[in-house]
Design a protein around this motif. Structure first.
Motif, PDB file in Angstrom:
ATOM      1  N   PRO A 339       0.767  -1.525  -0.217  1.00 60.10           N
ATOM      2  CA  PRO A 339      -0.216   0.320   0.305  1.00 60.10           C
ATOM      3  C   PRO A 339       0.663   0.868  -0.082  1.00 60.10           C
ATOM      4  O   PRO A 339       2.520   1.299   0.506  1.00 60.10           O
ATOM      5  N   ARG A 340       0.638   2.531  -0.176  1.00 55.94           N
ATOM      6  CA  ARG A 340       1.326   3.830  -0.604  1.00 55.94           C
ATOM      7  C   ARG A 340       1.406   4.447   1.387  1.00 55.94           C
ATOM      8  O   ARG A 340       0.722   3.787   2.206  1.00 55.94           O
ATOM      9  N   ALA A 341       2.263   5.097   1.277  1.00 57.65           N
ATOM     10  CA  ALA A 341       3.110   4.467   2.526  1.00 57.65           C
ATOM     11  C   ALA A 341       1.767   6.587   2.641  1.00 57.65           C
ATOM     12  O   ALA A 341       2.377   7.358   1.587  1.00 57.65           O
ATOM     13  N   VAL A 342       1.971   7.311   4.204  1.00 54.67           N
ATOM     14  CA  VAL A 342       1.363   7.990   4.809  1.00 54.67           C
ATOM     15  C   VAL A 342       2.772   9.034   3.642  1.00 54.67           C
ATOM     16  O   VAL A 342       2.367  10.616   3.393  1.00 54.67           O
ATOM     17  N   ALA A 343       3.207   9.130   3.714  1.00 57.87           N
ATOM     18  CA  ALA A 343       5.107  10.134   2.494  1.00 57.87           C
ATOM     19  C   ALA A 343       5.051  10.180   1.891  1.00 57.87           C
ATOM     20  O   ALA A 343       5.306  11.010   1.300  1.00 57.87           O
ATOM     21  N   ASP A 344       4.216   9.517   1.214  1.00 57.87           N
ATOM     22  CA  ASP A 344       4.324   9.267  -0.141  1.00 57.87           C
ATOM     23  C   ASP A 344       3.677  10.278  -0.986  1.00 57.87           C
ATOM     24  O   ASP A 344       2.491  10.953  -0.177  1.00 57.87           O
ATOM     25  N   VAL A 412      -6.286  -6.927  -0.431  1.00 54.27           N
ATOM     26  CA  VAL A 412      -5.691  -7.310  -0.599  1.00 54.27           C
ATOM     27  C   VAL A 412      -4.610  -6.502  -0.289  1.00 54.27           C
ATOM     28  O   VAL A 412      -2.811  -7.160  -0.196  1.00 54.27           O
ATOM     29  N   ARG A 413      -3.931  -5.174  -0.583  1.00 54.96           N
ATOM     30  CA  ARG A 413      -2.518  -4.892  -0.572  1.00 54.96           C
ATOM     31  C   ARG A 413      -2.128  -4.405   0.616  1.00 54.96           C
ATOM     32  O   ARG A 413      -1.125  -4.336   1.081  1.00 54.96           O
ATOM     33  N   SER A 414      -3.720  -4.342   1.656  1.00 51.24           N
ATOM     34  CA  SER A 414      -2.521  -4.308   2.963  1.00 51.24           C
ATOM     35  C   SER A 414      -2.542  -6.337   3.940  1.00 51.24           C
ATOM     36  O   SER A 414      -1.402  -5.729   4.362  1.00 51.24           O
ATOM     37  N   ILE A 415      -2.873  -6.799   3.451  1.00 54.68           N
ATOM     38  CA  ILE A 415      -2.502  -7.927   3.385  1.00 54.68           C
ATOM     39  C   ILE A 415      -1.059  -7.982   2.987  1.00 54.68           C
ATOM     40  O   ILE A 415      -0.357  -8.534   3.642  1.00 54.68           O
ATOM     41  N   MET A 416      -0.360  -7.750   1.630  1.00 53.58           N
ATOM     42  CA  MET A 416       0.704  -7.968   1.291  1.00 53.58           C
ATOM     43  C   MET A 416       1.592  -6.814   1.912  1.00 53.58           C
ATOM     44  O   MET A 416       2.815  -7.410   1.830  1.00 53.58           O
ATOM     45  N   GLY A 417       1.344  -6.020   2.262  1.00 57.79           N
ATOM     46  CA  GLY A 417       2.424  -5.319   3.297  1.00 57.79           C
ATOM     47  C   GLY A 417       2.477  -4.980   3.938  1.00 57.79           C
ATOM     48  O   GLY A 417       3.351  -5.427   4.321  1.00 57.79           O
ATOM     49  N   ARG A 418       1.537  -5.834   5.256  1.00 55.80           N
ATOM     50  CA  ARG A 418       1.410  -6.789   5.668  1.00 55.80           C
ATOM     51  C   ARG A 418       3.063  -7.604   5.728  1.00 55.80           C
ATOM     52  O   ARG A 418       3.707  -7.665   6.377  1.00 55.80           O
ATOM     53  N   VAL A 419       2.438  -8.444   5.046  1.00 48.17           N
ATOM     54  CA  VAL A 419       3.390  -9.675   4.797  1.00 48.17           C
ATOM     55  C   VAL A 419       4.620  -9.514   4.347  1.00 48.17           C
ATOM     56  O   VAL A 419       5.525 -10.225   4.932  1.00 48.17           O
ATOM     57  N   VAL A 420       5.061  -8.611   3.417  1.00 45.81           N
ATOM     58  CA  VAL A 420       5.752  -8.079   3.177  1.00 45.81           C
ATOM     59  C   VAL A 420       6.912  -7.635   4.734  1.00 45.81           C
ATOM     60  O   VAL A 420       7.954  -7.869   4.268  1.00 45.81           O
ATOM     61  N   MET A 421       6.537  -6.564   5.385  1.00 47.11           N
ATOM     62  CA  MET A 421       7.062  -5.614   5.823  1.00 47.11           C
ATOM     63  C   MET A 421       6.726  -6.251   7.080  1.00 47.11           C
ATOM     64  O   MET A 421       7.350  -5.367   8.501  1.00 47.11           O
ATOM     65  N   ASP A 422       6.334  -7.532   7.449  1.00 53.17           N
ATOM     66  CA  ASP A 422       6.442  -7.696   9.137  1.00 53.17           C
ATOM     67  C   ASP A 422       7.909  -8.339   9.166  1.00 53.17           C
ATOM     68  O   ASP A 422       8.756  -9.244   8.698  1.00 53.17           O
ATOM     69  N   GLY A 423       8.152  -7.768  10.191  1.00 52.66           N
ATOM     70  CA  GLY A 423      10.151  -7.928  10.256  1.00 52.66           C
ATOM     71  C   GLY A 423      11.187  -7.486  10.319  1.00 52.66           C
ATOM     72  O   GLY A 423      12.177  -7.638   9.976  1.00 52.66           O
ATOM     73  N   ALA A 424      10.211  -6.714   8.861  1.00 56.47           N
ATOM     74  CA  ALA A 424      11.514  -5.966   8.100  1.00 56.47           C
ATOM     75  C   ALA A 424      12.075  -4.587   8.419  1.00 56.47           C
ATOM     76  O   ALA A 424      10.699  -3.685   8.590  1.00 56.47           O
ATOM     77  N   THR A 425      12.853  -3.693   8.571  1.00 57.93           N
ATOM     78  CA  THR A 425      13.689  -2.893   9.478  1.00 57.93           C
ATOM     79  C   THR A 425      14.698  -2.510   8.300  1.00 57.93           C
ATOM     80  O   THR A 425      15.589  -2.543   8.220  1.00 57.93           O
TER      81      THR A 425
END
Length: 524
Positions: A339-344, A412-425
Motif C-alpha cells: 500500500p501507499r505510505a503516508v509520506a508518499d 489485499v494490498r494491506s495484506i501484502m503490505g503486512r506480509v512483506v513488511m513483517d519484521g522488515a526494518t
C-alpha cells in the motif's frame, strides 16, 4: 418486742422497722419485672442487633433484592457460561475493547474446519506469507503457469530482441537448473547487450493503477550476477551498442541511458519512450538494475539501482543501495506491491518494496501518467569489453492475491503490505559530509566523512571504478570498507583533459541498505 434491741449480744431491728422495709415497693422487684429483666439480651449480643425501622426499610427495598424470576434468569445464564466442571463455553463471539489478561495461558481447541480457526482474510494472509517465503527461498511460482508462459514467449520472441552479434538469449539449462532466460556473451570489444523494452506492453498481473482488489510480487534468481549488468522490471528506455561518447545513442558503460539529451543526467530516468527520446510521456513503472563487482571494479559491494517515479513530472529519480557480492554468484531480487505510505507523494500509485537475498533494502514507487499500468516484466543484460565467454541465467517467479468480497476479503494490498513488511526494518542512510563538491580541472582530493547510528560496517564505491576498463578510471578511493560507526574516505580525482566538465558519484551505505549519494563536479 419493739423494746428488745439485742439477744445474746446480736442487734435486732425493731418490728416497725422490719415492717416498713417489707412494705417498701421501690426497693423490691416484682415477679413481672424479674421476668422482663431475665428476658433482655446480654450486652455482648446488642452489637449484632439492628434497629427495627432500619431493618424494615432494607427489607422493603426492591432495588437491592432480586425476584424469583430474576434468580431463575440468572441461573439460566450461568449454566450456559460454565459446565459442571466450571469450564466456560461461548456460543457466539467474544469482543473486548481493552486488554485481556490470561496469566495461565490460552488453550485453543483443534477446530473441526478451517473457517472455525481463522477468518478468510486471515487464511489468505497466512497463505500469502507462506507463498512469499517460498518464492524468496525456492523461486516457486505462485501465479498461473499461463502467465509465465506468456512472459517467456514475449521475452524470447525475435521482435523483442536487440543486441550485439556476440550476445544471445534462449531458455535453457544452466548449472543444473532451468532458466527462463539464458544469456550468453562471447568475447567482443565495446558494449555487449541483449534485451529490449516492452514499451507499452502491460503485465497487469504485477501492477495496474492504484487498486486494492489484488496485490502481487515477483522475484528473479540471477546466476552469474557479477558477470554483467542486469536490468529487471519494466522501463521504456531504449538501448544501443554505440561506444562513441559523442553519439546521440551513446550507452554509458555502467548506466542504461542511450542518448545524449541537453542537460540530461545519465544517472536519472528522463521519461523517454523507446527509440524516441523527445517523447516525454512513458508507461510509468519500477525497475531494478544490478551492477556486479566484476562490472564496477569493486571488491566489496554490488551496486543496486531502483526507481522513485512517484513524484512530480521532472522530479523522478533513482534510489541506490549496496549489497555484498552474492554467494556462488547467485542473487535473489524480489519486489512486492504494498500500500501507499503516508509520506508518499500524491502521484504515487504503487509502492514496490525491494528485497535482495530475502533481506529488505528500500521502497520504490510508481507514477500514474494515464496508461494506468505500473509494471511490465522485462529482463536485460549488458557487459563491456567481454574478454571471455560467459553466461548469465535468470529465472522468474511470482505471486498474486485477489480480493474475495463474498468471503469478507476486500483489501489485499494491506495484506501484502503486512506480509512483506513483517519484521522488515530499513537500515539508516548514512550521514556523509564532503570536504568539497567541486574540484578544479587539475584534479585533487575530496575527503568524505561518514557516520551512522547502526553498529555495522559501511561501504563506499564510486561510479568511475569501471573494472572493465582501467584506463577509464579517473577517480580512485582510499578504501571501500569503513568500520562500524563511521570514518573517512579519500577520493582522488585525476586531471580533466576532456575539455568538458564531468561528475563522479560516491555511493555510501550499509550492505542491504539505501545509499547516500555524493555528487562531485570536476571543472573542464
Amino acid at each position: 418486742m419493739n423494746k428488745i434491741t439485742s439477744i445474746n449480744g446480736t442487734l435486732l431491728a425493731s418490728l416497725n422497722e422490719l415492717k416498713e422495709h417489707t412494705e417498701n415497693g421501690t426497693v423490691h422487684v416484682t415477679v413481672e419485672e424479674r421476668t422482663g429483666w431475665n428476658a433482655k439480651a446480654d450486652a455482648s449480643a446488642l452489637s449484632t442487633k439492628a434497629d427495627t425501622s432500619v431493618f424494615d426499610a432494607h427489607k422493603n427495598d426492591a432495588a437491592v433484592h432480586i425476584t424469583g424470576k430474576e434468580r431463575e434468569t440468572w441461573n439460566g445464564k450461568q449454566d450456559k457460561l460454565t459446565d459442571k466442571a466450571g469450564n466456560m463455553t461461548l456460543d457466539g463471539g467474544l469482543t473486548a475493547t481493552e486488554t485481556i489478561n490470561a496469566n495461565g495461558g490460552v488453550r485453543v481447541p483443534l477446530p473441526s474446519t478451517a473457517q472455525e480457526a481463522l477468518s478468510y482474510e486471515a487464511l489468505i494472509e497466512q497463505q500469502t506469507a507462506n507463498d512469499w517465503r517460498q518464492m524468496n527461498s525456492y523461486i516457486d511460482t505462485m501465479i498461473p503457469s499461463w502467465v509465465t508462459t506468456l512472459v517467456r514467449q514475449i521475452q524470447l520472441a525475435t521482435s523483442y530482441h536487440v543486441g550485439t552479434a556476440n550476445a544471445s538469449i534462449k531458455e535453457g539449462i544452466f548449472e543444473n537448473d532451468l532458466h527462463d532466460f539464458l544469456i550468453t556473451m562471447t568475447p567482443a570489444s565495446g558494449i555487449s547487450l541483449i534485451g529490449k523494452s516492452t514499451g507499452a506492453w502491460k503485465f497487469a498481473y504485477l501492477g495496474d493503477y492504484y487498486n486494492s482488489n489484488y496485490a502481487s510480487a515477483v522475484v528473479w534468481r540471477v546466476i552469474g550476477s557479477d558477470k554483467a549488468s542486469i536490468l529487471l522490471g519494466s522501463t521504456s528506455q531504449g538501448y544501443s551498442s554505440s561506444t562513441i561518447p559523442a553519439a546521440a545513442c551513446y550507452a554509458h558503460p555502467i548506466h542504461w541511458i542511450d542518448f545524449n539529451h541537453a542537460e540530461a543526467d545519465y544517472r536519472y530516468p528522463l521519461l523517454n519512450a523507446t527509440n524516441n527520446y523527445t517523447n516525454r510521456d512513458m508507461s510509468p513503472a519500477w525497475q531494478v538494475t544490478l551492477y556486479g563487482t566484476r562490472y564496477l571494479g569493486s571488491t566489496k559491494s554490488m551496486l543496486i539501482r531502483g526507481t522513485d517515479y512517484g513524484r512530480d513530472l521532472g522530479d523522478q529519480q533513482y534510489v541506490w543501495a549496496l549489497v555484498p557480492p552474492s554467494v556462488y554468484n547467485t542473487t535473489y531480487v524480489s519486489v512486492a506491491m504494498a500500500p501507499r505510505a503516508v509520506a508518499d507523494h500524491e502521484n504515487t500509485m504503487n509502492r514496490w518494496e525491494l528485497f535482495i537475498d530475502s533481506k529488505y533494502v528500500m521502497p520504490m514507487t510508481s507514477l500514474f501518467c494515464g496508461s494506468g499500468h505500473t509494471a511490465c516484466v522485462t529482463a536485460k543484460a549488458k557487459a563491456h569489453e567481454v574478454s571471455s565467454t560467459f553466461q548469465v541465467g535468470l529465472r522468474m517467479g511470482g505471486m498474486r492475491i485477489d480480493a474475495i468480497p463474498t468471503l469478507g476479503v476486500n483489501n489485499v494490498r494491506s495484506i501484502m503490505g503486512r506480509v512483506v513488511m513483517d519484521g522488515a526494518t530499513a537500515k539508516p542512510v548514512p550521514e556523509v559530509a564532503a570536504s568539497a563538491l567541486k574540484v578544479s580541472a587539475e584534479g585533487g582530493e575530496v575527503t568524505l566523512t561518514v557516520s551512522s547510528t547502526l553498529v555495522e560496517d559501511l561501504y563506499v564505491v564510486n561510479d568511475t571504478m569501471c573494472g572493465h576498463d582501467s584506463a577509464a578510471v579517473w577517480c580512485t578511493q582510499s578504501t571501500e570498507q569503513i568500520p562500524s560507526g563511521g570514518g573517512q574516505v579519500t577520493l582522488t580525482l585525476a586531471s580533466n583533459t576532456t575539455g568538458a566538465a564531468r561528475e563522479v558519484w560516491a555511493f555510501v551505505a550499509h550492505h542491504y541498505g539505501q545509499a547516500a549519494v555524493v555528487k562531485i563536479i570536476q571543472a573542464a
